[in-house]
Scaffold this motif. Sequence first.
Motif: not given
Length: 327
Positions: A108-116, A270-275, A301-303
């Motif tokens: 899978y490819l993505t611009k932004q990634l959230l690790l939950a 950058p582009g990597l988030y976690a929650a 917001k970033s997009l």
Amino acid sequence: MIRHKDLDDPQIREVIVLGGGIAGLSAAIYLGRAQRDTLVIDSGHSMAKWEPVVENYLGFPKGVGGEELLRNGAEQAKRYDVRFVRDEIRTVSSNKSGFRLRGRKATYLTKQLLLATGIFHLPPKIPGVKQCLGHSMFFCKDCDGFRVRGKRIAIVGSTNEAVEYALGMLHYSACVIVATNGRRPSWGKRHARWLAEYEIPVERKRITDVDHRKRKIRALAFTGGNCVKTDYIFTVRGDIFHSDLARKLGAKLDGEGQIKIDVCMRTSVPGLYAAGCVTPANCQMIIAAGQGAVAAQAMNKSLFEESLRMHSLRQRAEPELEAVPAR
Ligand SMILES: Cc1cc2nc3c(=O)[nH]c(=O)nc-3n(C[C@H](O)[C@H](O)[C@H](O)COP(=O)(O)OP(=O)(O)OC[C@H]3O[C@@H](n4cnc5c(N)ncnc54)[C@H](O)[C@@H]3O)c2cc1C
């Protein structure tokens, strides 16, 4: 940069949420409503499944099953066109245009990634107690202290944390013991003094059996034949944080392996988030849900800001306001 035509490709997304537990689903709902092309990839092991009745989640005065919360959350996200796939991601890499996730089934490819991706609470090494998980064996006094008020409670552990748990449980019950399960206590002098001050019994022998019926614990048996009536066990063996993928991407972790985040849930990459519980947050459902929402807002917001930079906001196709003739 993900081009619009690429969005027809089911494997390329504006946003991927890795983990379809409480934090991931909350983020997915926000991202779906922000009309972001969002894919949730989940291997199906949310800890929320272990809780038959969640009593501390806002809006459910009679409690709600953890499975039900997850089911409803996924249904809610699907209403806003969020897509879901059942897969387990094994490796991840990044370049200037985004992230590449390789799962058991697909890439899978993505611009932004959230690790939950949450955590795993290590169960105690006690035979035959697995069935009691979430019913009479717990990990978290904030979640379950209230429901064990006035009962006989054993804290299984041999560390300072075990002692602090036992002391904290005195707030709910006067009948608390510490069971080290055969381990030598490693608590410090100050903690030993507290145990003495509050007269908390310590059982050092190994637990050989747990007597339980219909998932309710009745007693603990120790080597040598001693048996102690017990209603509930709390264990503090520790947690495994599912942060390996973050580490591979170069994100900063703290000493325990939790992903470091800022107030917008951004990691150091950058582009990597976690929650959720994979971060240093207190591991509670409502906190995980709140963090998921915060992450989603920041990603959206970033997009948006990127669209402004790239001049790629949707153009108005035709005037939407009709001119009203002047009187
Ligand atoms: C027995 C028990 C009782 C609890 N009771 C309560 C309670 O009463 N109240 C409360 O507030 N909290 C309770 N909790 C804590 C609660 O379950 C967590 O706070 C909550 O589930 C955290 O949400 P999360 O999204 O961070 O992680 P999770 O809900 O655990 O979700 C993480 C998801 O990520 C997926 N995942 C991980 N790695 C990968 C990968 N590589 N590829 C694909 N998918 C992946 C997992 O399969 C999982 O579905 C309890 C926990 C336990 C264990």
